[in-house]
Design an enzyme around this catalytic site. Structure first.
Site, PDB file in Angstrom:
ATOM      1  N   ALA A   1       0.800  -1.235   0.000  1.00  0.00           N
ATOM      2  CA  ALA A   1       0.000   0.000   0.000  1.00  0.00           C
ATOM      3  C   ALA A   1       0.831   1.284   0.000  1.00  0.00           C
ATOM      4  O   ALA A   1       0.693   2.111  -0.893  1.00  0.00           O
ATOM      5  CB  ALA A   1      -0.976  -0.041   1.174  1.00  0.00           C
TER       6      ALA A   1
ATOM      7  N   ASP B   1      -3.965  -2.753   3.730  1.00  0.00           N
ATOM      8  CA  ASP B   1      -4.093  -1.951   2.512  1.00  0.00           C
ATOM      9  C   ASP B   1      -5.121  -0.852   2.691  1.00  0.00           C
ATOM     10  O   ASP B   1      -5.095   0.155   1.970  1.00  0.00           O
ATOM     11  CB  ASP B   1      -4.466  -2.863   1.333  1.00  0.00           C
ATOM     12  CG  ASP B   1      -3.353  -3.851   1.060  1.00  0.00           C
ATOM     13  OD1 ASP B   1      -3.276  -4.893   1.752  1.00  0.00           O
ATOM     14  OD2 ASP B   1      -2.504  -3.553   0.191  1.00  0.00           O
TER      15      ASP B   1
HETATM   16  C1  LIG Z   1       2.420  -2.344   4.011  1.00  0.00           C
HETATM   17  S1  LIG Z   1       1.174  -2.665   2.881  1.00  0.00           S
HETATM   18  C2  LIG Z   1       1.420  -4.348   2.675  1.00  0.00           C
HETATM   19  C3  LIG Z   1       0.208  -5.053   2.164  1.00  0.00           C
HETATM   20  O1  LIG Z   1       0.105  -4.941   0.739  1.00  0.00           O
HETATM   21  C4  LIG Z   1       0.086  -6.245   0.204  1.00  0.00           C
HETATM   22  O2  LIG Z   1      -0.727  -6.371  -0.913  1.00  0.00           O
HETATM   23  P1  LIG Z   1      -0.019  -6.476  -2.391  1.00  0.00           P
HETATM   24  O3  LIG Z   1       1.219  -7.296  -2.238  1.00  0.00           O
HETATM   25  O4  LIG Z   1      -1.102  -7.119  -3.216  1.00  0.00           O
HETATM   26  O5  LIG Z   1       0.257  -5.042  -2.779  1.00  0.00           O
HETATM   27  C5  LIG Z   1      -0.437  -7.097   1.337  1.00  0.00           C
HETATM   28  O6  LIG Z   1      -1.825  -6.942   1.511  1.00  0.00           O
HETATM   29  C6  LIG Z   1       0.328  -6.508   2.477  1.00  0.00           C
HETATM   30  O7  LIG Z   1      -0.115  -6.794   3.757  1.00  0.00           O
END
Ligand SMILES: CSC[C@H]1O[C@H](OP(=O)(O)O)[C@H](O)[C@@H]1O
Length: 365
Positions: free
Chosen positions: A55, A242
């Protein structure tokens, strides 16, 4: 954080002053490669294909993408078009829209010829704030781990899901920041790393980070976490987010909700770590209101990894012709969240808890 002793951030301005470099996370852990983003389209593709993900990081990447877009069209209409183009890349993480709206709001009073440079600098300020916020999350969260160690007298076993480490932010991370700060302070910590199907951000990215930092850890199948909790192997869960609502509902990578249910059933403390830019103050019912990204089913039906000869390969793992669904996130209701670790401290997962840390939001509530 460091890779082979060399300090890195996930995104940083290029020496040319008008483009940015990012770590290509689709190549980790088997190859460390930087990618240059020269245009708004480059930034959008990088976000959508998860070259950059997490995020806070996609918020910063979008802000730089807006700056790159203004180099082509810095009119008011150009700003609106760029914001909408970039906001459409991924719908769930609130940081993306938050960063774009922050830059766009400030641009309106900036003369058109100066807008691209201003936006580029503002993206850099957002990045610096993220580093400071994530380090502060680490300091506040590390107290939880050091208190657990003081109480048990042994290594603290933490379970985490997906990757909410420095690779998901500009530096330090959110869920992993307390682990880095505690580890560096000499608190014995071990991390159970959920592999996190289907894209395996845990097995590929969290394990890569913890290896690089020398933090003891064990990669596990996603479905092993409940069993470990039942047998007293997990002292605390810390995950990222997120989008978290004003009432404390936590949206995070798919499977987080199931971990929270197991933690609740086994009385394992369950924390979400997130900066202010991940809180959506306009929502109070995450399950009903947060848009959940549905990603390409190929992420479930295929796996990409490394062959014995070091070459990358993608293989099929689902019966050909079977339909596949791929919701990328789920929402953990606040009732299952022990606390929310922010840059301002640890709050209960509730409207009052969050407002106690962000009193300036009380007027708007
Ligand atoms: C510190 S935000 C991390 C958060 O984002 C990830 O999603 P993605 O890899 O699909 O961008 C995941 O939900 C993480 O916990």
């Amino acid at each position: 954080m460091k890779i082979d002793g060399q300090p890195y951030r996930t995104i940083f301005p290029d020496a040319d002053g008008v483009s940015v470099q990012v770590i290509d996370q689709t190549r980790l852990p088997f190859a460390f490669e930087l990618k240059r983003l020269r245009s708004m389209h480059d930034a959008a593709v990088a976000i959508r294909t998860m070259v950059v993900r997490g995020a806070p990081l996609i918020g910063v990447a979008a802000a730089y993408g807006l700056a790159l877009g203004l180099a082509k069209d810095a009119s008011d209409a150009g700003i609106e078009r760029a914001v909408e183009f970039l906001a459409e890349t991924r719908p769930t993480a609130i940081n993306l829209r938050w960063a774009l709206d922050r830059v766009a709001a400030k641009l309106r009073t900036v003369p058109i010829p100066e807008r691209a440079a201003f936006a580029f600098a503002e993206a850099g300020r957002i990045a610096e704030e993220d580093v400071e916020s994530c380090h502060a999350i680490g300091v506040h969260g590390a107290r939880i781990l050091s208190n657990l160690h003081a109480r048990t007298g042994r290594t603290v076993n933490v379970l985490t899901h997906c990757n909410a480490g420095w690779l998901a932010t500009v530096d330090w991370g959110t869920a992993l920041a307390p682990i880095y700060v505690a580890h560096d302070a000499g608190v014995p910590v071990h991390v159970f790393v959920d592999e996190t199907r289907p894209r395996n951000q845990g097995a590929a990215l969290t394990a890569f980070e913890l290896n690089a930092h020398g933090v003891p850890h064990t990669v596990i199948a996603d479905n092993a976490g409940g069993h470990l909790m039942q047998h007293g192997r997990i002292d605390v869960c810390i995950v990222g987010s997120d989008r978290t609502t004003a009432s404390g509902d936590v949206c995070n990578k798919i499977g987080t909700y199931l971990k929270a249910l197991a933690a609740s059933d086994n009385r394992v403390p369950f924390y979400a770590a997130l900066p202010f830019s991940t809180i959506d103050w306009t929502l109070d019912d995450g399950v009903a209101q947060i848009p959940i990204e549905e990603r390409d089913g190929r992420e479930v039906s295929h796996l990409t990894g490394r062959l014995p000869d070091g070459a990358f390969a993608t293989i099929e793992v689902v019966s050909p012709g079977s339909p596949v669904a791929n919701p990328a996130f789920d929402v953990t209701p606040a009732r299952l969240v022990t606390g929310i670790i922010t840059e301002r401290g640890v709050a209960t997962a509730s409207a009052d808890g969050l407002l106690s840390l962000y009193p300036e939001r009380r007027a708007a509530a």
